[in-house]
Design a protein around this motif. Structure first.
Motif, PDB file in Angstrom:
ATOM      1  N   SER A  46       0.831  -1.207   0.000  1.00 10.21           N
ATOM      2  CA  SER A  46       0.000   0.000   0.000  1.00 10.21           C
ATOM      3  C   SER A  46       0.864   1.255   0.000  1.00 10.21           C
ATOM      4  O   SER A  46       0.553   2.243  -0.683  1.00 10.21           O
ATOM      5  CB  SER A  46      -0.935  -0.004   1.217  1.00 10.21           C
ATOM      6  OG  SER A  46      -1.886  -1.042   1.119  1.00 10.21           O
ATOM      7  N   ASN A 103      -4.723   4.271 -11.592  1.00  7.55           N
ATOM      8  CA  ASN A 103      -5.604   4.312 -10.425  1.00  7.55           C
ATOM      9  C   ASN A 103      -5.883   5.731  -9.940  1.00  7.55           C
ATOM     10  O   ASN A 103      -6.820   5.962  -9.182  1.00  7.55           O
ATOM     11  CB  ASN A 103      -5.000   3.491  -9.285  1.00  7.55           C
ATOM     12  CG  ASN A 103      -5.159   2.004  -9.516  1.00  7.55           C
ATOM     13  OD1 ASN A 103      -6.090   1.576 -10.199  1.00  7.55           O
ATOM     14  ND2 ASN A 103      -4.248   1.204  -8.986  1.00  7.55           N
ATOM     15  N   ASN A 155      -8.271  -1.797  -5.959  1.00  8.44           N
ATOM     16  CA  ASN A 155      -8.835  -0.462  -6.056  1.00  8.44           C
ATOM     17  C   ASN A 155     -10.311  -0.544  -5.705  1.00  8.44           C
ATOM     18  O   ASN A 155     -11.049  -1.379  -6.238  1.00  8.44           O
ATOM     19  CB  ASN A 155      -8.644   0.090  -7.475  1.00  8.44           C
ATOM     20  CG  ASN A 155      -8.897   1.582  -7.550  1.00  8.44           C
ATOM     21  OD1 ASN A 155      -9.876   2.086  -7.022  1.00  8.44           O
ATOM     22  ND2 ASN A 155      -8.001   2.283  -8.241  1.00  8.44           N
ATOM     23  N   SER A 156     -10.747   0.329  -4.822  1.00  9.91           N
ATOM     24  CA  SER A 156     -12.137   0.283  -4.359  1.00  9.91           C
ATOM     25  C   SER A 156     -13.116   0.801  -5.408  1.00  9.91           C
ATOM     26  O   SER A 156     -14.327   0.612  -5.271  1.00  9.91           O
ATOM     27  CB  SER A 156     -12.288   1.088  -3.064  1.00  9.91           C
ATOM     28  OG  SER A 156     -11.903   2.429  -3.264  1.00  9.91           O
ATOM     29  N   ASP A 157     -12.608   1.463  -6.449  1.00  9.73           N
ATOM     30  CA  ASP A 157     -13.467   1.994  -7.496  1.00  9.73           C
ATOM     31  C   ASP A 157     -13.750   0.893  -8.516  1.00  9.73           C
ATOM     32  O   ASP A 157     -12.840   0.408  -9.184  1.00  9.73           O
ATOM     33  CB  ASP A 157     -12.766   3.176  -8.172  1.00  9.73           C
ATOM     34  CG  ASP A 157     -13.664   3.897  -9.174  1.00  9.73           C
ATOM     35  OD1 ASP A 157     -14.672   3.311  -9.612  1.00  9.73           O
ATOM     36  OD2 ASP A 157     -13.342   5.060  -9.518  1.00  9.73           O
ATOM     37  N   ASP A 177     -23.257  -8.396  -6.995  1.00 10.26           N
ATOM     38  CA  ASP A 177     -22.571  -7.099  -6.960  1.00 10.26           C
ATOM     39  C   ASP A 177     -23.502  -5.947  -7.307  1.00 10.26           C
ATOM     40  O   ASP A 177     -23.152  -4.779  -7.106  1.00 10.26           O
ATOM     41  CB  ASP A 177     -21.405  -7.083  -7.958  1.00 10.26           C
ATOM     42  CG  ASP A 177     -20.408  -8.199  -7.716  1.00 10.26           C
ATOM     43  OD1 ASP A 177     -20.003  -8.372  -6.556  1.00 10.26           O
ATOM     44  OD2 ASP A 177     -20.039  -8.877  -8.689  1.00 10.26           O
TER      45      ASP A 177
END
Length: 438
Positions: free
Chosen positions: A297, A307, A352-354, A368
């Motif tokens: 991270s 990203n 990646n949370s996106d 989802d």
């Protein structure tokens, strides 16, 4: 015909003086025979343009000081060699030693078969200290030469590499420019562009860069065994990038402005804004480098890539090295260090949370749903986005899903895949659709 005066203790040579139309009426001394300037002749004062013909070799011995009037150039069409030493270098300088009174440098205006060899020499206060003509010469070398307070230290290109070894570049606007240079064991301090801008067909090895605005700018290489610190930008790549290994790039504002180079076995850490800022649309492999930490991270946070901005490709840094490269010995001359640290084999890049950043094969299933795309969304080349029956994709106004890789939807009559705006029914808040950019 005109007479040109020089301050010398004795006149050993025949001087032919001609008026050259190319110099707009100024008298230019054209010297046609072999000439030696010794300490007894020092200082040698050049007050008007001076040309050494192809028939002449200029030799300058230790301790000689050449003082050149502002705007005046020494042009060499034959050969030039300087033989300074550490205690008594040959010095080329301006008569005024100021930015507004620069001399025009030494112009190596010769082709194959001639040479320019500079040993323990100082060039200062020139517009272009040494300028080389293309093409064909293979005999240009600088050893233990100091370039200070010039607009450009070494300029031009010759078609084959000029050797620059154990040289120092201090407070120049540009240290080394254009192309066809082989830089080794040199030091660059306080230059605007130490090497560059946009240099090519050039290698830089085992050199140190301190407090330059741009340390290295251009492409080709290799860059090997260099230390770069204190720059605004450590390395800036033009198209084609650098082949780089065993470099330490640290404590700069930005480490690397990346395009498409080949970076392996480097130490890239501790730069203020980012260690690497990607600037090209294609993703790039930067695995097998040491990033100052084994924390994935922390590594990711110091990279600016896809990203952070979908206009650019992804920097793939997995697997990284587990520790720094500390020994750049290369017995095989393959630009790979002989003694490499271990690889962090179990490393993985944080997800990646996106959901709109699709960097690998991805499946959106009913569990989802709904998928919400609230910022620019891209499927990268090499990745396939698969969307299963019943999934609803809700997209914010003005947002587009760009597919550079692959996309496949598997809806059914009873459970179609649905793409819709987050504010349906409003013509002023439409989403921007799916762009198949492959």
């Amino acid at each position: 015909r005109t007479v040109v005066k020089r301050e010398m203790s004795s006149m050993r040579i025949a001087v032919v003086v001609v008026c050259m139309a190319a110099l707009c009426g100024h008298a230019a001394a054209q010297i046609t025979v072999n000439t030696t300037w010794t300490l007894a002749d020092s200082p040698v004062r050049l007050t008007s343009a001076t040309v050494f013909a192809p028939s002449a070799t200029l030799t300058i011995t230790q301790g000689v000081r050449i003082v050149v009037s502002p705007g005046v150039q020494l042009e060499v069409r034959g050969n030039i060699q300087t033989f300074g030493n550490a205690d008594a270098p040959v010095i080329f300088t301006s008569a005024s030693q100021s930015q507004s009174g620069r001399w025009n440098g030494v112009y190596l205006n010769f082709l194959s078969g001639f040479f320019g060899r500079f040993n323990h020499t100082v060039f200062e206060w020139a517009s272009s200290a040494v300028n080389t003509r293309c093409c064909g010469s293979r005999g240009i070398a600088f050893n233990n030469v100091r370039f200070a307070n010039n607009v450009i230290g070494i300029n031009g290109y010759t078609g084959s590499a000029a050797v620059i070894d154990n040289c120092t570049f201090i407070n120049n606007q540009n240290g080394v420019t254009r192309a066809d240079k082989a830089v080794t064991n040199s030091v660059f301090i306080g230059n605007q562009y130490a090497v560059g801008p946009g240099i090519e067909r050039t290698s830089v090895r085992n050199s140190t860069f301190i407090n330059n605005t741009y340390a290295i700018s251009g492409r080709s290489g290799p860059l090997y065994g260099n230390t770069i610190m204190g720059s605004v930008i450590g390395v800036s790549e033009s198209n084609g990038g650098w082949n780089a290994a065993c470099n330490t790039i640290t404590n700069n504002q930005l480490g690397i402005l990346l395009r498409n180079g080949n970076w392996r076995y480097n130490n890239l850490y501790g730069n203020t804004y980012h260690n690497v800022n990607h600037t090209a649309v294609d993703s790039i492999n930067m695995s097998l480098n040491w990033w100052g930490t084994a924390n994935e991270s922390a590594i990711d946070n110091q990279l600016r890539d896809f990203n952070d901005n979908v206009q650019y490709g992804l920097i793939a840094f997995i697997p990284p090295l587990a520790s720094a490269v500390t020994n750049c010995s290369d017995r095989n001359n393959d630009n790979v260090p002989d003694n490499l640290p271990a690889i962090l084999v179990n490393a993985s890049r944080p997800p990646n949370s996106d959901p709109g950043r699709v960097t690998q094969d991805t499946i959106w299933s009913l569990s989802d749903s709904p998928i919400r795309l609230q910022s620019a969304a891209v499927v990268l080349p090499g990745a396939t986005l698969t969307i299963l029956a019943g999934v609803q994709v809700i997209v914010s106004p003005g947002i587009q899903l760009e597919v550079r890789g692959n996309i496949a939807t598997f809806g059914t009559p009873d459970a179609p895949v649905v793409f819709t705006s987050s504010t349906p029914g409003s013509s002023s808040s439409r989403w921007n659709g799916v762009y198949l950019n492959f």
